[in-house]
Design a protein around this motif. Structure first.
Motif, PDB file in Angstrom:
ATOM      1  N   LEU A   1       0.809  -1.218   0.000  1.00  0.00           N
ATOM      2  CA  LEU A   1       0.000   0.000   0.000  1.00  0.00           C
ATOM      3  C   LEU A   1       0.845   1.271   0.000  1.00  0.00           C
ATOM      4  N   VAL A   2       1.975   1.275   0.724  1.00  0.00           N
ATOM      5  CA  VAL A   2       2.780   2.507   0.797  1.00  0.00           C
ATOM      6  C   VAL A   2       3.740   2.625  -0.376  1.00  0.00           C
ATOM      7  N   GLY A   3       4.000   1.540  -1.074  1.00  0.00           N
ATOM      8  CA  GLY A   3       4.804   1.580  -2.286  1.00  0.00           C
ATOM      9  C   GLY A   3       6.268   1.896  -2.051  1.00  0.00           C
ATOM     10  N   ASP A   4       6.965   2.101  -3.136  1.00  0.00           N
ATOM     11  CA  ASP A   4       8.403   2.356  -3.078  1.00  0.00           C
ATOM     12  C   ASP A   4       8.749   3.657  -2.371  1.00  0.00           C
ATOM     13  N   SER A   5       7.821   4.606  -2.374  1.00  0.00           N
ATOM     14  CA  SER A   5       8.084   5.895  -1.737  1.00  0.00           C
ATOM     15  C   SER A   5       7.785   5.874  -0.241  1.00  0.00           C
ATOM     16  N   GLY A   6       7.194   4.788   0.237  1.00  0.00           N
ATOM     17  CA  GLY A   6       6.878   4.667   1.652  1.00  0.00           C
ATOM     18  C   GLY A   6       7.828   3.728   2.360  1.00  0.00           C
ATOM     19  N   GLU A   7       7.557   3.522   3.644  1.00  0.00           N
ATOM     20  CA  GLU A   7       8.408   2.645   4.448  1.00  0.00           C
ATOM     21  C   GLU A   7       7.564   1.957   5.511  1.00  0.00           C
ATOM     22  N   VAL A   8       7.847   0.688   5.743  1.00  0.00           N
ATOM     23  CA  VAL A   8       7.195  -0.065   6.809  1.00  0.00           C
ATOM     24  C   VAL A   8       8.285  -0.650   7.703  1.00  0.00           C
ATOM     25  N   ILE A   9       8.131  -0.462   8.997  1.00  0.00           N
ATOM     26  CA  ILE A   9       9.042  -1.072   9.961  1.00  0.00           C
ATOM     27  C   ILE A   9       8.274  -2.141  10.735  1.00  0.00           C
ATOM     28  N   LEU A  10       8.761  -3.361  10.653  1.00  0.00           N
ATOM     29  CA  LEU A  10       8.231  -4.453  11.460  1.00  0.00           C
ATOM     30  C   LEU A  10       9.073  -4.513  12.729  1.00  0.00           C
ATOM     31  N   ALA A  11       8.442  -4.220  13.866  1.00  0.00           N
ATOM     32  CA  ALA A  11       9.153  -4.204  15.142  1.00  0.00           C
ATOM     33  C   ALA A  11       8.555  -5.247  16.079  1.00  0.00           C
ATOM     34  N   ASP A  12       9.411  -5.950  16.769  1.00  0.00           N
ATOM     35  CA  ASP A  12       8.960  -6.942  17.744  1.00  0.00           C
ATOM     36  C   ASP A  12      10.046  -7.076  18.801  1.00  0.00           C
ATOM     37  N   ILE A  13       9.656  -7.315  20.030  1.00  0.00           N
ATOM     38  CA  ILE A  13      10.638  -7.480  21.104  1.00  0.00           C
ATOM     39  C   ILE A  13      11.308  -8.848  21.040  1.00  0.00           C
ATOM     40  N   ASN A  14      10.677  -9.783  20.315  1.00  0.00           N
ATOM     41  CA  ASN A  14      11.131 -11.172  20.308  1.00  0.00           C
ATOM     42  C   ASN A  14      11.910 -11.477  19.039  1.00  0.00           C
TER      43      ASN A  14
ATOM     44  N   ARG B   1      10.861 -12.091   9.008  1.00  0.00           N
ATOM     45  CA  ARG B   1      11.761 -11.650   7.943  1.00  0.00           C
ATOM     46  C   ARG B   1      11.912 -12.730   6.872  1.00  0.00           C
ATOM     47  N   SER B   2      12.085 -13.980   7.296  1.00  0.00           N
ATOM     48  CA  SER B   2      12.222 -15.084   6.347  1.00  0.00           C
ATOM     49  C   SER B   2      10.955 -15.259   5.520  1.00  0.00           C
ATOM     50  N   LYS B   3       9.823 -15.178   6.180  1.00  0.00           N
ATOM     51  CA  LYS B   3       8.533 -15.341   5.493  1.00  0.00           C
ATOM     52  C   LYS B   3       8.311 -14.241   4.449  1.00  0.00           C
ATOM     53  N   LEU B   4       8.586 -12.990   4.826  1.00  0.00           N
ATOM     54  CA  LEU B   4       8.335 -11.884   3.905  1.00  0.00           C
ATOM     55  C   LEU B   4       9.316 -11.893   2.731  1.00  0.00           C
ATOM     56  N   ARG B   5      10.559 -12.239   2.999  1.00  0.00           N
ATOM     57  CA  ARG B   5      11.528 -12.311   1.898  1.00  0.00           C
ATOM     58  C   ARG B   5      11.170 -13.427   0.926  1.00  0.00           C
ATOM     59  N   ASP B   6      10.657 -14.539   1.450  1.00  0.00           N
ATOM     60  CA  ASP B   6      10.219 -15.628   0.574  1.00  0.00           C
ATOM     61  C   ASP B   6       9.065 -15.186  -0.320  1.00  0.00           C
ATOM     62  N   LYS B   7       8.276 -14.237   0.163  1.00  0.00           N
ATOM     63  CA  LYS B   7       7.148 -13.708  -0.609  1.00  0.00           C
ATOM     64  C   LYS B   7       7.566 -12.563  -1.531  1.00  0.00           C
ATOM     65  N   GLY B   8       8.835 -12.170  -1.459  1.00  0.00           N
ATOM     66  CA  GLY B   8       9.311 -11.061  -2.278  1.00  0.00           C
ATOM     67  C   GLY B   8       8.994  -9.698  -1.714  1.00  0.00           C
ATOM     68  N   VAL B   9       8.648  -9.637  -0.427  1.00  0.00           N
ATOM     69  CA  VAL B   9       8.356  -8.358   0.218  1.00  0.00           C
ATOM     70  C   VAL B   9       9.680  -7.789   0.733  1.00  0.00           C
ATOM     71  N   VAL B  10      10.312  -6.989  -0.086  1.00  0.00           N
ATOM     72  CA  VAL B  10      11.615  -6.406   0.235  1.00  0.00           C
ATOM     73  C   VAL B  10      11.649  -4.974  -0.284  1.00  0.00           C
ATOM     74  N   GLY B  11      12.675  -4.252   0.076  1.00  0.00           N
ATOM     75  CA  GLY B  11      12.875  -2.910  -0.477  1.00  0.00           C
ATOM     76  C   GLY B  11      12.379  -1.808   0.427  1.00  0.00           C
ATOM     77  N   ASN B  12      11.109  -1.866   0.815  1.00  0.00           N
ATOM     78  CA  ASN B  12      10.571  -0.796   1.660  1.00  0.00           C
ATOM     79  C   ASN B  12      10.230  -1.281   3.063  1.00  0.00           C
ATOM     80  N   VAL B  13      10.752  -2.442   3.448  1.00  0.00           N
ATOM     81  CA  VAL B  13      10.499  -3.009   4.777  1.00  0.00           C
ATOM     82  C   VAL B  13      11.820  -3.162   5.529  1.00  0.00           C
ATOM     83  N   SER B  14      11.821  -2.744   6.786  1.00  0.00           N
ATOM     84  CA  SER B  14      12.976  -2.967   7.649  1.00  0.00           C
ATOM     85  C   SER B  14      12.504  -3.571   8.961  1.00  0.00           C
TER      86      SER B  14
END
Length: 251
Positions: free
Chosen positions: A84-97, A105-118
């Motif tokens: 939804l936020v596209g290349d110009s946006g950014e999503v941070i996945l944060a977790d204490i665990n 991270r492994s799941k999203l990379r396997d799905k090709g969700v990269v570039g705008n996620v940290s």
């Protein structure tokens, strides 16, 4: 004994040293991380996907926005926000665990969700981001595991941009007696049994059932969000209030 070390809190129905709760919760999620997704589908009969989809719709994410998916676990919301936020946006996945972060991270990379996620390992009570950073913050099924929920809500309010929105998706209190009784039966009898059979871990799922009951109900959480400085706070019950989506804004 210092004031901090003398404080107690709940871990499910048990009373524990507040300083130890985070470590105990971490143990639960280290245990369930690799089976977390399949257990969500089994235990909710897949309905968790509808709850999360509704949360995404209410978030109103647009291209270029910056989103924090807090207690983001295996990244279901992050994946949707990334598109939804596209290349110009950014999503941070944060977790204490860290176990949950690695699985996500492994799941999203396997799905090709990269570039705008940290990915950031972070405690919700003291978020490591500057003031006024995010357009949207979501925390889905994570707030009940936080030791100091008021501190976490204040921390989220701090890092929201003016005009930003916080969405808290969490288990809550069923609105009708029949549903409440049926939910109790399911939670305390069936859920640990399914946890034992599918995840080989009955104790962790017994804790999860107890943690739901100890979480503030709809009106109490609404008041906590208002006390944290959020405005126009409301909530929407889903599945008769088994789950509620709370929304608040920073102005």
């Amino acid at each position: 004994m210092s004031e901090d070390s003398s404080k107690s809190t709940h871990f499910g129905y048990k009373t524990v040293d507040a300083a130890k709760k985070a470590e105990m919760v971490a143990g639960v999620f280290h245990s369930v991380a690799t089976r977390y997704d399949i257990m969500n589908d089994v235990l909710s009969f897949g309905i968790h996907r509808l709850w999360k989809r509704f949360t995404i719709e209410c978030a109103g994410a647009r291209p270029g926005m910056k989103v924090l998916d807090l207690a983001g676990g295996t990244g279901d919301l992050t994946a949707k926000f990334s598109h939804l936020v596209g290349d110009s946006g950014e999503v941070i996945l944060a977790d204490i665990n860290d176990s949950m972060l690695k699985v996500g991270r492994s799941k999203l990379r396997d799905k090709g969700v990269v570039g705008n996620v940290s990915y950031v390992q972070a405690n919700a009570e003291a978020l490591p981001f500057p003031d006024n950073t995010f357009d949207i913050i979501t925390i889905a099924f994570g707030l009940r595991n936080v030791t100091d929920k008021d501190a976490a809500l204040r921390s989220m309010q701090r890092v929201l941009k003016p005009g930003g929105k916080l969405l808290v998706l969490e288990f809550s209190k069923p609105q009708h007696t029949f549903m409440n009784k049926a939910y109790d039966l399911y939670s305390f009898k069936m859920l640990p049994l399914i946890g034992k059979l599918v995840a080989h871990d009955a104790d962790s799922y017994e804790y999860l059932a107890e943690s739901i009951r100890m979480h503030p109900d709809q009106e109490t959480l609404k008041g906590m969000m208002q006390d944290a400085g959020l405005e126009q706070v409301d909530y929407i019950n889903m599945t008769d209030g088994i789950v509620a989506l709370h929304r608040g804004y920073k102005f």
